[in-house]
Write a protein that holds these residues in place. Structure first.
Motif, PDB file in Angstrom:
ATOM      1  N   GLU A 214       0.852  -1.197   0.000  1.00 63.33           N
ATOM      2  CA  GLU A 214       0.000   0.000   0.000  1.00 63.33           C
ATOM      3  C   GLU A 214       0.882   1.239   0.000  1.00 63.33           C
ATOM      4  OE1 GLU A 214      -4.275   1.370   1.108  1.00 63.33           O
ATOM      5  OE2 GLU A 214      -3.429  -0.435   0.231  1.00 63.33           O
ATOM      6  N   THR A 215       0.712   2.105  -0.986  1.00 60.38           N
ATOM      7  CA  THR A 215       1.506   3.325  -1.082  1.00 60.38           C
ATOM      8  C   THR A 215       0.837   4.452  -0.299  1.00 60.38           C
ATOM      9  OG1 THR A 215       0.332   4.100  -3.050  1.00 60.38           O
ATOM     10  CG2 THR A 215       2.259   2.657  -3.397  1.00 60.38           C
ATOM     11  N   PRO A 216       1.566   5.521  -0.004  1.00 55.21           N
ATOM     12  CA  PRO A 216       0.929   6.664   0.656  1.00 55.21           C
ATOM     13  C   PRO A 216      -0.267   7.194  -0.127  1.00 55.21           C
ATOM     14  CG  PRO A 216       3.308   6.865   0.807  1.00 55.21           C
ATOM     15  CD  PRO A 216       3.029   5.694  -0.087  1.00 55.21           C
ATOM     16  N   GLU A 217      -0.148   7.218  -1.464  1.00 60.77           N
ATOM     17  CA  GLU A 217      -1.264   7.702  -2.289  1.00 60.77           C
ATOM     18  C   GLU A 217      -2.503   6.823  -2.120  1.00 60.77           C
ATOM     19  OE1 GLU A 217       2.509   8.665  -4.709  1.00 60.77           O
ATOM     20  OE2 GLU A 217       1.820   7.149  -3.301  1.00 60.77           O
ATOM     21  N   LEU A 218      -2.314   5.501  -2.175  1.00 63.71           N
ATOM     22  CA  LEU A 218      -3.447   4.586  -2.047  1.00 63.71           C
ATOM     23  C   LEU A 218      -4.064   4.649  -0.655  1.00 63.71           C
ATOM     24  CD1 LEU A 218      -2.108   1.437  -3.945  1.00 63.71           C
ATOM     25  CD2 LEU A 218      -3.903   3.014  -4.688  1.00 63.71           C
ATOM     26  N   LEU A 219      -3.222   4.821   0.362  1.00 57.19           N
ATOM     27  CA  LEU A 219      -3.731   4.908   1.733  1.00 57.19           C
ATOM     28  C   LEU A 219      -4.603   6.147   1.896  1.00 57.19           C
ATOM     29  CD1 LEU A 219      -3.803   3.901   4.646  1.00 57.19           C
ATOM     30  CD2 LEU A 219      -1.636   5.103   5.041  1.00 57.19           C
ATOM     31  N   LEU A 220      -4.148   7.271   1.366  1.00 56.19           N
ATOM     32  CA  LEU A 220      -4.938   8.498   1.469  1.00 56.19           C
ATOM     33  C   LEU A 220      -6.219   8.402   0.646  1.00 56.19           C
ATOM     34  CD1 LEU A 220      -2.044  11.113   1.317  1.00 56.19           C
ATOM     35  CD2 LEU A 220      -3.454  10.544   3.303  1.00 56.19           C
ATOM     36  N   GLU A 221      -6.139   7.769  -0.520  1.00 55.63           N
ATOM     37  CA  GLU A 221      -7.351   7.569  -1.327  1.00 55.63           C
ATOM     38  C   GLU A 221      -8.358   6.715  -0.581  1.00 55.63           C
ATOM     39  OE1 GLU A 221      -6.374   5.951  -5.113  1.00 55.63           O
ATOM     40  OE2 GLU A 221      -5.100   7.643  -5.696  1.00 55.63           O
ATOM     41  N   ARG A 222      -7.868   5.690   0.112  1.00 53.52           N
ATOM     42  CA  ARG A 222      -8.752   4.812   0.881  1.00 53.52           C
ATOM     43  C   ARG A 222      -9.464   5.603   1.984  1.00 53.52           C
ATOM     44  NH1 ARG A 222      -8.387  -0.836   2.438  1.00 53.52           N
ATOM     45  NH2 ARG A 222      -6.445  -1.048   1.244  1.00 53.52           N
ATOM     46  N   LEU A 223      -8.727   6.464   2.662  1.00 54.02           N
ATOM     47  CA  LEU A 223      -9.287   7.203   3.786  1.00 54.02           C
ATOM     48  C   LEU A 223     -10.189   8.353   3.337  1.00 54.02           C
ATOM     49  CD1 LEU A 223      -6.127   7.338   6.079  1.00 54.02           C
ATOM     50  CD2 LEU A 223      -8.209   6.028   6.505  1.00 54.02           C
ATOM     51  N   PHE A 224      -9.839   8.986   2.228  1.00 62.49           N
ATOM     52  CA  PHE A 224     -10.579  10.183   1.799  1.00 62.49           C
ATOM     53  C   PHE A 224     -11.473   9.931   0.593  1.00 62.49           C
ATOM     54  CE2 PHE A 224      -7.405  12.058   4.483  1.00 62.49           C
ATOM     55  CZ  PHE A 224      -8.029  13.184   5.014  1.00 62.49           C
ATOM     56  N   GLU A 225     -11.858   8.688   0.376  1.00 60.80           N
ATOM     57  CA  GLU A 225     -12.763   8.374  -0.733  1.00 60.80           C
ATOM     58  C   GLU A 225     -14.041   9.206  -0.621  1.00 60.80           C
ATOM     59  OE1 GLU A 225     -15.063   4.558  -2.757  1.00 60.80           O
ATOM     60  OE2 GLU A 225     -13.836   4.290  -0.961  1.00 60.80           O
ATOM     61  N   GLY A 226     -14.399   9.883  -1.702  1.00 62.96           N
ATOM     62  CA  GLY A 226     -15.596  10.702  -1.703  1.00 62.96           C
ATOM     63  C   GLY A 226     -15.396  12.105  -1.169  1.00 62.96           C
ATOM     64  N   ILE A 227     -14.182  12.409  -0.679  1.00 59.79           N
ATOM     65  CA  ILE A 227     -13.854  13.753  -0.186  1.00 59.79           C
ATOM     66  C   ILE A 227     -12.836  14.352  -1.150  1.00 59.79           C
ATOM     67  CG2 ILE A 227     -12.917  15.119   1.719  1.00 59.79           C
ATOM     68  CD1 ILE A 227     -13.739  12.869   3.618  1.00 59.79           C
ATOM     69  N   PRO A 228     -13.212  15.327  -1.969  1.00 58.38           N
ATOM     70  CA  PRO A 228     -12.285  15.887  -2.960  1.00 58.38           C
ATOM     71  C   PRO A 228     -11.041  16.477  -2.292  1.00 58.38           C
ATOM     72  CG  PRO A 228     -14.544  16.588  -3.396  1.00 58.38           C
ATOM     73  CD  PRO A 228     -14.546  15.953  -2.043  1.00 58.38           C
ATOM     74  N   CYS A 229      -9.862  16.086  -2.785  1.00 59.93           N
ATOM     75  CA  CYS A 229      -8.599  16.545  -2.204  1.00 59.93           C
ATOM     76  C   CYS A 229      -7.613  16.883  -3.311  1.00 59.93           C
ATOM     77  CB  CYS A 229      -7.982  15.463  -1.312  1.00 59.93           C
ATOM     78  SG  CYS A 229      -8.948  15.065   0.154  1.00 59.93           S
ATOM     79  N   ASP A 230      -6.649  17.710  -2.983  1.00 56.54           N
ATOM     80  CA  ASP A 230      -5.559  18.054  -3.891  1.00 56.54           C
ATOM     81  C   ASP A 230      -4.234  17.652  -3.255  1.00 56.54           C
ATOM     82  OD1 ASP A 230      -7.093  19.303  -5.958  1.00 56.54           O
ATOM     83  OD2 ASP A 230      -7.359  21.030  -4.629  1.00 56.54           O
ATOM     84  N   THR A 231      -3.328  17.126  -4.073  1.00 56.22           N
ATOM     85  CA  THR A 231      -1.998  16.776  -3.592  1.00 56.22           C
ATOM     86  C   THR A 231      -1.121  18.019  -3.589  1.00 56.22           C
ATOM     87  OG1 THR A 231      -2.176  14.526  -4.453  1.00 56.22           O
ATOM     88  CG2 THR A 231       0.036  15.351  -4.009  1.00 56.22           C
ATOM     89  N   LEU A 232      -0.516  18.312  -2.445  1.00 57.50           N
ATOM     90  CA  LEU A 232       0.324  19.496  -2.313  1.00 57.50           C
ATOM     91  C   LEU A 232       1.783  19.194  -2.614  1.00 57.50           C
ATOM     92  CD1 LEU A 232      -1.162  21.095   0.934  1.00 57.50           C
ATOM     93  CD2 LEU A 232      -1.692  21.625  -1.451  1.00 57.50           C
ATOM     94  N   GLU A 233       2.255  18.010  -2.210  1.00 57.91           N
ATOM     95  CA  GLU A 233       3.656  17.681  -2.463  1.00 57.91           C
ATOM     96  C   GLU A 233       3.928  16.209  -2.234  1.00 57.91           C
ATOM     97  OE1 GLU A 233       6.750  18.951   0.153  1.00 57.91           O
ATOM     98  OE2 GLU A 233       5.488  18.825   1.945  1.00 57.91           O
ATOM     99  N   LYS A 234       5.011  15.750  -2.823  1.00 55.25           N
ATOM    100  CA  LYS A 234       5.599  14.458  -2.522  1.00 55.25           C
ATOM    101  C   LYS A 234       7.051  14.727  -2.170  1.00 55.25           C
ATOM    102  CE  LYS A 234       2.649  11.805  -5.662  1.00 55.25           C
ATOM    103  NZ  LYS A 234       2.623  10.827  -6.789  1.00 55.25           N
TER     104      LYS A 234
END
Length: 296
Positions: A214-234
């Motif tokens: 599980e990558t950081p991106e996938l983990l955040l997608e799992r947690l914030f599904e249905g909540i629009p978000c923008d990536t600020l940095e990697k």
């Protein structure tokens, strides 16, 4: 260096409503390196790994050039865990007693038992001002993640959720590590907070998710599904110590003429080991004489 050149990295997002900010990271290599340097037991590896990952997340909340220190002190056999993290993703740390190992508790590594149920977490923020900021709270559960969440919520008044995971192989080596940090920002969306808390509660064991890739991106997608978000940095993260031979020389000079002379006369040489990274610095007689000559 680009994030793609590292296996360990952190991702930061913010919800489009501005109600949440969140970070997630994978820290397998840096935790592995820290545990290797300190030759930690399995229990100590889990404790140090969680604290190092927590340091990465806390450091990412800072502005450029700032740093944060975490000091967990408990009444358990491991005694303490110290971590320092830079805003640029560099982190270092150590445990008081790296050889301490405890039997499994409910099938899991007993980090809380090793640290001790009674004690304190002190957070020091060096914001490049005259004096660093210090905040102290009692240990909430001694599981590291919950202690950091309690500190952020209670001391800094920012409702926060923290998840940290370290998965050890059957040989005690670090197989996977990482974590996440979510903060609710004003104006708070209570319905969205409840939804996130439910998802966190339903989340499979974080260490197992990380082990499965599980990558950081996938983990955040799992947690914030249905909540629009923008990536600020990697951002790349790594175990890195700020010690150097020049800094150790300044430490020796700070001993003063009398103590440095005594060291020269009794031992004729010196070896200093950095607590954070276990790097050894050896000084021959001629080098000590040069340092002594530099004293006023």
């Amino acid at each position: 260096m680009p994030v793609s050149d590292y296996r360990d990295y952190l991702v930061r997002i913010i919800s489009r409503s501005g109600s949440f900010r969140a970070l997630a990271c994978v820290t397998t290599e840096l935790v592995r390196e820290g545990c290797r340097r300190h030759e930690t037991s399995p229990t100590a590896s889990a404790a140090l790994g969680r604290a190092l990952t927590g340091g990465v997340l806390m450091g990412a909340l800072l502005k450029t050039g700032q740093r944060v220190g975490l000091k967990f002190e408990g009444n358990g056999p491991i005694r303490k865990i110290l971590v320092e993290a830079e805003s640029n993703g560099a982190v270092r740390g150590y445990v008081g007693e790296p050889a301490v190992d405890l039997p499994l508790r409910n099938g899991k590594l007993d980090v809380a038992g090793a640290l001790g149920r009674a004690g304190f977490l002190t957070v020091t923020r060096d914001l490049r001002m005259k004096e660093p900021y210090h905040g102290t709270v009692q240990l909430y559960s001694s599981e590291i993640a919950e202690d950091l969440a309690y500190y952020l919520t209670d001391s800094e008044q920012v409702p926060s959720a923290v998840g940290l995971g370290v998965y050890l192989g059957t040989d005690g080596s670090v197989a996977a590590a990482g974590g996440f940090l979510i903060q609710a920002l004003p104006p708070q969306d209570e319905a969205a907070i409840d939804r996130l808390m439910e998802r966190i509660a339903e989340l499979p064991p974080l260490s197992e998710l990380l082990l499965r890739g599980e990558t950081p991106e996938l983990l955040l997608e799992r947690l914030f599904e249905g909540i629009p978000c923008d990536t600020l940095e990697k951002r790349a993260v790594a175990f890195a110590c700020s010690c150097s031979r020049e800094k150790i020389e300044r430490v020796l000079i700070s001993l003063g003429r009398e103590e440095l002379t005594s060291l020269l006369e009794t031992q004729g040489e010196a070896e200093v080991t950095c607590e954070f990274c276990r790097e050894r610095y050896h000084f021959e007689r001629a080098e000590l004489e040069r340092l002594l000559a530099e004293l006023p």
